[in-house]
Design a protein around this motif. Sequence first.
Motif, short mmCIF file in Angstrom:
data_model
loop_
_atom_site.label_atom_id
_atom_site.label_comp_id
_atom_site.label_asym_id
_atom_site.label_seq_id
_atom_site.Cartn_x
_atom_site.Cartn_y
_atom_site.Cartn_z
N PHE A 56 0.82 -1.21 0.00
CA PHE A 56 0.00 0.00 0.00
C PHE A 56 0.86 1.26 0.00
O PHE A 56 1.85 1.35 0.72
CB PHE A 56 -0.92 0.04 1.23
N SER A 57 0.47 2.22 -0.83
CA SER A 57 1.04 3.56 -0.79
C SER A 57 -0.05 4.52 -1.25
O SER A 57 -0.82 4.23 -2.16
CB SER A 57 2.28 3.68 -1.67
N GLU A 58 -0.13 5.67 -0.59
CA GLU A 58 -1.16 6.66 -0.91
C GLU A 58 -1.04 7.13 -2.37
O GLU A 58 -2.04 7.28 -3.06
CB GLU A 58 -1.06 7.87 0.03
N SER A 59 0.18 7.35 -2.84
CA SER A 59 0.36 7.84 -4.20
C SER A 59 -0.11 6.82 -5.23
O SER A 59 -0.76 7.17 -6.22
CB SER A 59 1.82 8.22 -4.46
N LYS A 60 0.19 5.56 -5.01
CA LYS A 60 -0.25 4.51 -5.94
C LYS A 60 -1.77 4.34 -5.87
O LYS A 60 -2.42 4.13 -6.89
CB LYS A 60 0.46 3.19 -5.61
N ALA A 61 -2.35 4.45 -4.67
CA ALA A 61 -3.80 4.32 -4.50
C ALA A 61 -4.53 5.41 -5.28
O ALA A 61 -5.58 5.16 -5.87
CB ALA A 61 -4.16 4.39 -3.02
N ALA A 62 -3.97 6.61 -5.33
CA ALA A 62 -4.60 7.72 -6.05
C ALA A 62 -4.57 7.48 -7.57
O ALA A 62 -5.43 7.99 -8.29
CB ALA A 62 -3.89 9.02 -5.72
N GLN A 63 -3.61 6.71 -8.06
CA GLN A 63 -3.47 6.46 -9.49
C GLN A 63 -4.39 5.36 -10.00
O GLN A 63 -4.72 5.31 -11.18
CB GLN A 63 -2.04 6.07 -9.83
N LEU A 64 -4.80 4.45 -9.11
CA LEU A 64 -5.64 3.33 -9.53
C LEU A 64 -7.04 3.80 -9.87
O LEU A 64 -7.58 4.69 -9.20
CB LEU A 64 -5.70 2.26 -8.43
N PRO A 65 -7.66 3.22 -10.90
CA PRO A 65 -9.03 3.62 -11.24
C PRO A 65 -9.99 3.25 -10.12
O PRO A 65 -9.85 2.21 -9.48
CB PRO A 65 -9.33 2.84 -12.51
N LYS A 66 -10.96 4.11 -9.92
CA LYS A 66 -11.97 3.85 -8.89
C LYS A 66 -13.02 2.91 -9.44
O LYS A 66 -13.27 2.86 -10.65
CB LYS A 66 -12.64 5.16 -8.45
#
Length: 87
Positions: free
Chosen positions: A60-70
């Motif tokens: 988990f990383s916040e930056s990677k989570a923001a890049q993934l499609p919702k």
Amino acid sequence: MKTKELILKEVQKKGVIRTPDVVKLTKISRQAAAKHLRELVAEKKLLKEGSTHNAKYLPFSESKAAQLPKGKSFSAAYRVKGLEEDK
């Protein structure tokens, strides 16, 4: 060592893990492996990329989570001509 700890250790070592990798590593069923992975995602210890049999799990990383499609959602309402609830 507990199952979740083994999964997290393997992800840190390899950078990515899939459900079949967890099954092979821990000798548990596919369903149990998927449950542990879902819980780790909910706990924000892993990120899920992809869906169903193509899913990969990453640290988990916040930056990677923001890049993934919702996830997409769908909702619809239909009217039925002549329908009256009280009759």
